[in-house]
Design an enzyme around this catalytic site. Structure first.
Site, PDB file in Angstrom:
ATOM      1  N   TYR A   1      -0.878   9.681   4.510  1.00 51.98           N
ATOM      2  CA  TYR A   1       0.252   8.462   4.129  1.00 51.98           C
ATOM      3  C   TYR A   1       0.458   7.847   5.273  1.00 51.98           C
ATOM      4  CZ  TYR A   1       4.167   6.036   2.297  1.00 51.98           C
ATOM      5  OH  TYR A   1       5.151   5.220   2.089  1.00 51.98           O
TER       6      TYR A   1
ATOM      7  N   GLU B   1       2.235  -0.593   3.332  1.00 56.31           N
ATOM      8  CA  GLU B   1       1.919   0.858   2.957  1.00 56.31           C
ATOM      9  C   GLU B   1       0.557   1.160   2.585  1.00 56.31           C
ATOM     10  OE1 GLU B   1       4.322   3.774   0.123  1.00 56.31           O
ATOM     11  OE2 GLU B   1       2.707   2.838  -0.889  1.00 56.31           O
TER      12      GLU B   1
END
Lengths: 367, 285
Positions: free
Chosen positions: A101, A183
């Site tokens: 992530y 993101e």
């Protein structure tokens, strides 16, 4: 303003971040025509909607390349969390060895850009933050992106150097395009390389004046009434109740909605005419809220320096001209308040001084 | 004492030749604020609202000692104006709405580096009633007293100030910190200042949905604040994902909701008001 996955990936690609190869289709026919561009035997068909948790909601299907047009046909027109699927992204299926992530976000409390990284990608960061916050690394970035420092802080990861390099590009993108969030989740390792398998980018609405390429995309987030409000510089959000609310100042309007609910009513909208209030704006606001056929309207203006008699005169004229049938309750605080109230009362518009009395009254009148 | 500004504060108005700037410069002067000069690039040498206008804050400060500047310029120019003021060593109030968040980060970063205060952007300003008003709030609703007020909102603050004044609860200083995601003086800073201020006996905190500043404030109050503090949160009825006017007022995921904020205050033993009119009652309890 949120970008769709494929828009985010295009943007990332333009900043030289590797993304999975794919194509966008608006119809099954388009998918059929373009599918030869994909070399892989298996593909992922991904619904392009601005809603989280797509995978769980059936918005991502892994199929054989030949089946992709049919999957596209089935997917288009369906809804995910109330959002209609109008486009799909068909991508080569990645062979994923590991998922990270990685994101850069505006951090309100630190007042900087913060890099978030986790060895465990693929799950929503909110979930990870709740269940295992120790697995998220946070690195504050003050002004410049200091690659050496970031790499040192990520050094426990096997791919620290590559991740730092990607983060540097994301930071460049963020500053150049006025993004609040960039993101990549997951950032996948596929055949030894790091690839952005998904992308979520949010562009700062306040910066649209200097990011004109995104301005048309903003329109699609809005309903027709919301668009109209935007043109008149009004902040309008549709809700699902039946009491229309107009006020000045975001906080006061929010408090007005809350108090209506407190006394058992349901607000039909949030409408903020802005810090100052003049009659033209109140008039446009009334016009917009009437489009939803509310059972009543409450206008709550705490002006301080607003001239209440002006607003009152205008409102009274407008009510006469347009034959507004639903009850209106008005609260006007400011300069020439008494005169303003008198004008309204003479025209059959009731006024109250306290927010509570107004709320009770409008709830009662719309029952 | 009050916090941040008082009767000795000298103020420069940036954008004084514009519509908003001149209007509010006039009202600030009428309130009794020491407005000593104005700044508008390329309009130096003129006079506006009875004070001389300079091309830059640096020039203005050299000619007139000042401690604060207040900015009324369009969003596009707000960053340049704020950096001009901070570089010249002034605490800065940014009234301007719609400033891009990356500009806000730069402004707030510069203030930190210079050890100065920034209030806002997108805020009504700061006032110590009876002494000094820097901003756009209607002065007449305020009353000198001992309640410190800090808020993310503009008109909702006026609403609550009005309730306080009607109930004979005057204010030491009221800080409108602004509704954007990144602002300078925030709840924590304001609470710290109020705690140190002798004149402030009680504190009112006015928050709203979005972000986690209220949650942090709740914890801070529990740990560091000895004065009675009452909180109010706007936006209990707000839906997720929609921006409720203020750029900062968006609920994302599970965080930033009114419930999480109210719970944080409850857990910290801070009383919250369900309606604005309950605040005076809670303070008098």
């Amino acid at each position: 303003m949120k970008l769709k996955e494929f828009e985010g990936k295009q943007l990332l690609a333009s900043f030289e971040v590797s993304t999975s190869k794919g194509l966008v289709a608006n119809t099954a026919e388009e998918a059929q025509a373009k599918i030869t561009q994909i070399e892989c035997a298996e593909v992922a068909v991904k619904a392009q909607v601005l809603a989280g948790g797509r995978g769980k909601a059936g918005g991502i299907k892994l199929v054989k390349k030949s089946e992709a047009p049919e999957t596209t046909r089935q997917m288009l027109g369906r809804e995910i969390k109330g959002k209609k699927i109008e486009q799909v992204l068909i991508e080569e299926k990645l062979e994923i060895e590991k998922e990270y992530y990685l994101s850069l976000t505006v951090n309100r409390s630190e007042k900087n850009v913060t890099l978030l990284f986790s060895e465990e990608g693929g799950v929503e960061i909110e979930e990870l933050a709740k269940n295992s916050p120790e697995k998220i690394k946070k690195i504050g970035i003050e002004r410049e992106f200091n690659a050496r420092e970031v790499e040192r802080k990520l050094s426990t990861s096997k791919h620290a150097r590559e991740i730092t390099e990607i983060a540097g590009k994301m930071f460049k993108l963020m500053k150049a395009k006025d993004a609040e969030l960039v993101e990549i989740n997951p950032l996948a390792i596929s055949r030894g390389k790091l690839v952005a398998a998904d992308a979520k980018i949010i562009i700062d609405d306040n910066a649209l004046y200097r990011q004109p390429e995104f301005a048309p995309l903003k329109q699609r987030e809005l309903s027709e009434s919301e668009k109209k409000a935007k043109q008149s510089d009004l902040n309008y959000v549709e809700l699902d109740g039946d009491i229309a609310i107009i006020g000045n100042g975001a906080g006061l309007v929010m408090a007005t909605l809350d108090i209506v609910q407190h006394f058992g009513g349901k607000p039909a909208n949030f409408l903020d005419v802005g810090g100052g209030a003049n009659f033209e704006q109140v008039q446009k606001a009334v016009e917009i809220v009437l489009e939803k056929n509310p059972k009543g309207i409450w206008i709550n203006v705490f002006g301080g320096i607003t001239r209440c008699d002006d607003v009152a005169r205008g409102l009274a004229n407008y009510k006469k001209e347009k034959q507004i049938k639903v009850p209106i309750v008005v609260r006007l605080i400011g300069t020439n308040e008494a005169e303003g109230k008198k004008i309204l009362e003479e025209n059959g518009i009731s006024t109250q001084d306290s927010m509570e009395e107004c709320a009770k009254k409008i709830v009662e009148l719309t029952r | 004492m009050s916090v941040l500004v008082d009767e000795n504060t000298r103020v420069i108005v940036q954008g004084i030749t514009g519509k908003q700037g001149s209007f509010h410069a006039k009202l600030m002067k009428e309130y009794g604020t020491n407005v000593v000069a104005g700044v508008t690039p390329r309009k130096g040498g003129q006079e506006a609202e009875g004070v001389p206008v300079y091309n830059s804050v640096k020039e203005a400060v050299e000619a007139h000692k000042a401690g604060w500047s207040v900015i009324f310029v369009p969003a596009k120019f707000a960053k340049t104006a704020a950096l001009d003021s901070l570089e010249a060593g002034l605490n800065t109030v940014v009234i301007t709405e719609g400033v891009p968040v990356h500009d806000e980060i730069e402004i707030v970063g510069k203030a930190k580096e210079k050890n100065l205060h920034v209030i806002g952007p997108n805020c009504p300003g700061v006032i110590s009633p009876g002494k000094c008003k820097i901003g756009i709030m209607p002065g007449h609703i305020f009353k000198k007293g001992s309640v410190g007020v800090v808020s993310r909102s503009g008109t909702l603050t006026y609403e609550i100030i009005n309730e306080l004044t009607k109930n004979n609860l005057g204010q030491s200083t009221a800080i409108g910190m602004g509704g954007d995601p990144v602002v300078g003086v925030d709840f924590l800073k304001a609470l710290e200042l109020f705690e140190q201020d002798d004149e402030t006996k009680q504190i009112v905190l006015i928050g709203e949905i979005g972000g986690d500043l209220e949650e942090r404030a709740a914890k801070f109050i529990q740990e560091k604040i000895s004065k009675k503090t009452v909180a109010y949160i706007a936006g209990r009825t707000a839906p997720k994902g929609k921006r409720m006017g203020h750029a900062g007022a968006v609920i994302s995921g599970e965080s930033g909701t009114a419930e999480t904020k109210l719970k944080a205050f409850a857990d910290a033993g801070v009383e919250t008001a369900a309606l604005p009119s309950e605040i005076p009652k809670l303070l008098k309890k």
